[in-house]
Write a protein that holds these residues in place. Structure first.
Motif, PDB file in Angstrom:
ATOM      1  N   ARG A  65       0.844  -1.193   0.000  1.00  0.00           N
ATOM      2  CA  ARG A  65       0.000   0.000   0.000  1.00  0.00           C
ATOM      3  C   ARG A  65       0.876   1.238   0.000  1.00  0.00           C
ATOM      4  O   ARG A  65       1.807   1.351   0.791  1.00  0.00           O
ATOM      5  CB  ARG A  65      -0.891  -0.007   1.250  1.00  0.00           C
ATOM      6  CG  ARG A  65      -1.931   1.090   1.259  1.00  0.00           C
ATOM      7  CD  ARG A  65      -2.807   1.001   2.496  1.00  0.00           C
ATOM      8  NE  ARG A  65      -2.083   1.307   3.712  1.00  0.00           N
ATOM      9  CZ  ARG A  65      -1.853   2.539   4.170  1.00  0.00           C
ATOM     10  NH1 ARG A  65      -2.292   3.581   3.510  1.00  0.00           N
ATOM     11  NH2 ARG A  65      -1.195   2.727   5.294  1.00  0.00           N
ATOM     12  N   ASN A  66       0.566   2.192  -0.876  1.00  0.00           N
ATOM     13  CA  ASN A  66       1.244   3.478  -0.903  1.00  0.00           C
ATOM     14  C   ASN A  66       0.724   4.272   0.305  1.00  0.00           C
ATOM     15  O   ASN A  66      -0.467   4.597   0.364  1.00  0.00           O
ATOM     16  CB  ASN A  66       0.942   4.203  -2.214  1.00  0.00           C
ATOM     17  CG  ASN A  66       1.616   5.542  -2.308  1.00  0.00           C
ATOM     18  OD1 ASN A  66       1.988   6.135  -1.305  1.00  0.00           O
ATOM     19  ND2 ASN A  66       1.760   6.038  -3.531  1.00  0.00           N
ATOM     20  N   PRO A  67       1.589   4.602   1.286  1.00  0.00           N
ATOM     21  CA  PRO A  67       1.100   5.284   2.479  1.00  0.00           C
ATOM     22  C   PRO A  67       0.551   6.690   2.212  1.00  0.00           C
ATOM     23  O   PRO A  67      -0.308   7.183   2.949  1.00  0.00           O
ATOM     24  CB  PRO A  67       2.306   5.336   3.397  1.00  0.00           C
ATOM     25  CG  PRO A  67       3.481   5.053   2.556  1.00  0.00           C
ATOM     26  CD  PRO A  67       3.009   4.320   1.350  1.00  0.00           C
ATOM     27  N   ALA A  68       0.995   7.328   1.152  1.00  0.00           N
ATOM     28  CA  ALA A  68       0.532   8.686   0.856  1.00  0.00           C
ATOM     29  C   ALA A  68      -0.891   8.686   0.281  1.00  0.00           C
ATOM     30  O   ALA A  68      -1.694   9.544   0.621  1.00  0.00           O
ATOM     31  CB  ALA A  68       1.486   9.368  -0.116  1.00  0.00           C
ATOM     32  N   THR A  69      -1.177   7.709  -0.582  1.00  0.00           N
ATOM     33  CA  THR A  69      -2.478   7.708  -1.256  1.00  0.00           C
ATOM     34  C   THR A  69      -3.391   6.569  -0.809  1.00  0.00           C
ATOM     35  O   THR A  69      -4.593   6.614  -1.068  1.00  0.00           O
ATOM     36  CB  THR A  69      -2.282   7.584  -2.776  1.00  0.00           C
ATOM     37  OG1 THR A  69      -1.678   6.314  -3.068  1.00  0.00           O
ATOM     38  CG2 THR A  69      -1.423   8.704  -3.317  1.00  0.00           C
ATOM     39  N   GLY A  70      -2.842   5.552  -0.187  1.00  0.00           N
ATOM     40  CA  GLY A  70      -3.628   4.394   0.212  1.00  0.00           C
ATOM     41  C   GLY A  70      -3.865   3.422  -0.929  1.00  0.00           C
ATOM     42  O   GLY A  70      -4.532   2.409  -0.767  1.00  0.00           O
ATOM     43  N   GLU A  71      -3.299   3.706  -2.094  1.00  0.00           N
ATOM     44  CA  GLU A  71      -3.487   2.870  -3.275  1.00  0.00           C
ATOM     45  C   GLU A  71      -2.709   1.558  -3.136  1.00  0.00           C
ATOM     46  O   GLU A  71      -1.566   1.540  -2.691  1.00  0.00           O
ATOM     47  CB  GLU A  71      -2.985   3.632  -4.508  1.00  0.00           C
ATOM     48  CG  GLU A  71      -3.016   2.844  -5.786  1.00  0.00           C
ATOM     49  CD  GLU A  71      -2.322   3.574  -6.933  1.00  0.00           C
ATOM     50  OE1 GLU A  71      -2.396   3.058  -8.045  1.00  0.00           O
ATOM     51  OE2 GLU A  71      -1.714   4.636  -6.702  1.00  0.00           O
ATOM     52  N   GLN A  72      -3.346   0.457  -3.521  1.00  0.00           N
ATOM     53  CA  GLN A  72      -2.676  -0.851  -3.528  1.00  0.00           C
ATOM     54  C   GLN A  72      -1.898  -0.992  -4.832  1.00  0.00           C
ATOM     55  O   GLN A  72      -2.440  -0.752  -5.913  1.00  0.00           O
ATOM     56  CB  GLN A  72      -3.722  -1.971  -3.439  1.00  0.00           C
ATOM     57  CG  GLN A  72      -4.429  -2.053  -2.119  1.00  0.00           C
ATOM     58  CD  GLN A  72      -3.625  -2.803  -1.076  1.00  0.00           C
ATOM     59  OE1 GLN A  72      -2.715  -3.551  -1.378  1.00  0.00           O
ATOM     60  NE2 GLN A  72      -3.956  -2.563   0.179  1.00  0.00           N
ATOM     61  N   ILE A  73      -0.619  -1.373  -4.728  1.00  0.00           N
ATOM     62  CA  ILE A  73       0.194  -1.595  -5.917  1.00  0.00           C
ATOM     63  C   ILE A  73       0.912  -2.934  -5.792  1.00  0.00           C
ATOM     64  O   ILE A  73       1.139  -3.424  -4.688  1.00  0.00           O
ATOM     65  CB  ILE A  73       1.209  -0.457  -6.151  1.00  0.00           C
ATOM     66  CG1 ILE A  73       2.093  -0.242  -4.927  1.00  0.00           C
ATOM     67  CG2 ILE A  73       0.520   0.816  -6.545  1.00  0.00           C
ATOM     68  CD1 ILE A  73       3.203   0.774  -5.139  1.00  0.00           C
ATOM     69  N   LYS A  74       1.263  -3.505  -6.937  1.00  0.00           N
ATOM     70  CA  LYS A  74       1.961  -4.787  -6.948  1.00  0.00           C
ATOM     71  C   LYS A  74       3.457  -4.536  -6.927  1.00  0.00           C
ATOM     72  O   LYS A  74       3.973  -3.762  -7.724  1.00  0.00           O
ATOM     73  CB  LYS A  74       1.573  -5.587  -8.183  1.00  0.00           C
ATOM     74  CG  LYS A  74       2.201  -6.967  -8.217  1.00  0.00           C
ATOM     75  CD  LYS A  74       1.590  -7.884  -9.254  1.00  0.00           C
ATOM     76  CE  LYS A  74       1.772  -7.363 -10.649  1.00  0.00           C
ATOM     77  NZ  LYS A  74       1.395  -8.343 -11.674  1.00  0.00           N
ATOM     78  N   LYS A  75       4.149  -5.167  -5.996  1.00  0.00           N
ATOM     79  CA  LYS A  75       5.607  -5.042  -5.890  1.00  0.00           C
ATOM     80  C   LYS A  75       6.214  -6.324  -6.422  1.00  0.00           C
ATOM     81  O   LYS A  75       5.819  -7.424  -6.023  1.00  0.00           O
ATOM     82  CB  LYS A  75       6.020  -4.797  -4.442  1.00  0.00           C
ATOM     83  CG  LYS A  75       7.505  -4.570  -4.260  1.00  0.00           C
ATOM     84  CD  LYS A  75       7.743  -3.839  -2.971  1.00  0.00           C
ATOM     85  CE  LYS A  75       9.166  -3.675  -2.563  1.00  0.00           C
ATOM     86  NZ  LYS A  75      10.157  -3.404  -3.501  1.00  0.00           N
ATOM     87  N   ASP A  76       7.160  -6.197  -7.335  1.00  0.00           N
ATOM     88  CA  ASP A  76       7.799  -7.364  -7.932  1.00  0.00           C
ATOM     89  C   ASP A  76       8.607  -8.140  -6.895  1.00  0.00           C
ATOM     90  O   ASP A  76       8.999  -7.605  -5.854  1.00  0.00           O
ATOM     91  CB  ASP A  76       8.725  -6.934  -9.074  1.00  0.00           C
ATOM     92  CG  ASP A  76       7.960  -6.356 -10.258  1.00  0.00           C
ATOM     93  OD1 ASP A  76       6.776  -6.715 -10.416  1.00  0.00           O
ATOM     94  OD2 ASP A  76       8.548  -5.549 -10.994  1.00  0.00           O
ATOM     95  N   ALA A  77       8.899  -9.379  -7.217  1.00  0.00           N
ATOM     96  CA  ALA A  77       9.744 -10.207  -6.362  1.00  0.00           C
ATOM     97  C   ALA A  77      11.139  -9.574  -6.300  1.00  0.00           C
ATOM     98  O   ALA A  77      11.600  -8.974  -7.272  1.00  0.00           O
ATOM     99  CB  ALA A  77       9.833 -11.620  -6.922  1.00  0.00           C
ATOM    100  N   ASP A  78      11.774  -9.676  -5.146  1.00  0.00           N
ATOM    101  CA  ASP A  78      13.119  -9.140  -4.994  1.00  0.00           C
ATOM    102  C   ASP A  78      13.901  -9.967  -3.976  1.00  0.00           C
ATOM    103  O   ASP A  78      13.387 -10.945  -3.450  1.00  0.00           O
ATOM    104  CB  ASP A  78      13.079  -7.662  -4.596  1.00  0.00           C
ATOM    105  CG  ASP A  78      12.379  -7.424  -3.276  1.00  0.00           C
ATOM    106  OD1 ASP A  78      11.776  -8.352  -2.725  1.00  0.00           O
ATOM    107  OD2 ASP A  78      12.441  -6.286  -2.783  1.00  0.00           O
ATOM    108  N   LYS A  79      15.128  -9.574  -3.752  1.00  0.00           N
ATOM    109  CA  LYS A  79      15.990 -10.264  -2.798  1.00  0.00           C
ATOM    110  C   LYS A  79      16.371  -9.285  -1.691  1.00  0.00           C
ATOM    111  O   LYS A  79      16.537  -8.094  -1.951  1.00  0.00           O
ATOM    112  CB  LYS A  79      17.258 -10.780  -3.477  1.00  0.00           C
ATOM    113  CG  LYS A  79      17.000 -11.830  -4.524  1.00  0.00           C
ATOM    114  CD  LYS A  79      18.302 -12.251  -5.170  1.00  0.00           C
ATOM    115  CE  LYS A  79      18.057 -13.281  -6.248  1.00  0.00           C
ATOM    116  NZ  LYS A  79      19.311 -13.702  -6.878  1.00  0.00           N
ATOM    117  N   VAL A  80      16.514  -9.794  -0.476  1.00  0.00           N
ATOM    118  CA  VAL A  80      16.940  -8.976   0.646  1.00  0.00           C
ATOM    119  C   VAL A  80      18.053  -9.697   1.395  1.00  0.00           C
ATOM    120  O   VAL A  80      18.096 -10.927   1.450  1.00  0.00           O
ATOM    121  CB  VAL A  80      15.779  -8.660   1.620  1.00  0.00           C
ATOM    122  CG1 VAL A  80      14.776  -7.745   0.986  1.00  0.00           C
ATOM    123  CG2 VAL A  80      15.114  -9.912   2.102  1.00  0.00           C
ATOM    124  N   VAL A  81      18.970  -8.923   1.960  1.00  0.00           N
ATOM    125  CA  VAL A  81      20.037  -9.482   2.780  1.00  0.00           C
ATOM    126  C   VAL A  81      19.541  -9.529   4.213  1.00  0.00           C
ATOM    127  O   VAL A  81      19.003  -8.548   4.723  1.00  0.00           O
ATOM    128  CB  VAL A  81      21.328  -8.637   2.671  1.00  0.00           C
ATOM    129  CG1 VAL A  81      22.404  -9.179   3.590  1.00  0.00           C
ATOM    130  CG2 VAL A  81      21.818  -8.608   1.230  1.00  0.00           C
TER     131      VAL A  81
END
Length: 95
Positions: A65-81
């Motif tokens: 969720r975009n905290p500024a607008t409340g809009e739901q968006i899809k976030k691509d797969a990623d890697k985290v350390v």
């Protein structure tokens, strides 16, 4: 909370603890960081005895969720350390 130790302070402490000069300690520290970076970015893991394990984890595609607008968006797969802290270090902090 105390200020984090800087690289210069870490190099000085490493030089004092190991008995080598600061230039050698800086080279050793840079080499360790380079090895960890290469191993983790290649999908491996590094265990630092008494400190913890550093590894890379894949996160799946997800809705955020975009905290500024409340809009739901899809976030691509990623890697985290990630880092798992060793029990010995946890115990030394809580003593």
């Amino acid at each position: 909370m105390a200020k984090p130790m800087t690289k210069a302070q870490l190099v000085a402490a490493l030089a004092e603890e190991s008995g080598m000069d600061k230039k050698g300690a800086a080279t050793a520290l840079d080499s360790i960081v380079s090895i960890i970076t290469r191993e983790v970015s290649g999908g491996g893991a590094v265990t630092l005895p008494g400190v913890g394990k550093i590894y890379c984890r894949e996160r799946p595609e997800r809705m955020v969720r975009n905290p500024a607008t409340g809009e739901q968006i899809k976030k691509d797969a990623d890697k985290v350390v990630k880092m798992t802290i060793a029990k010995a270090l946890k115990d030394s902090v809580n003593d």
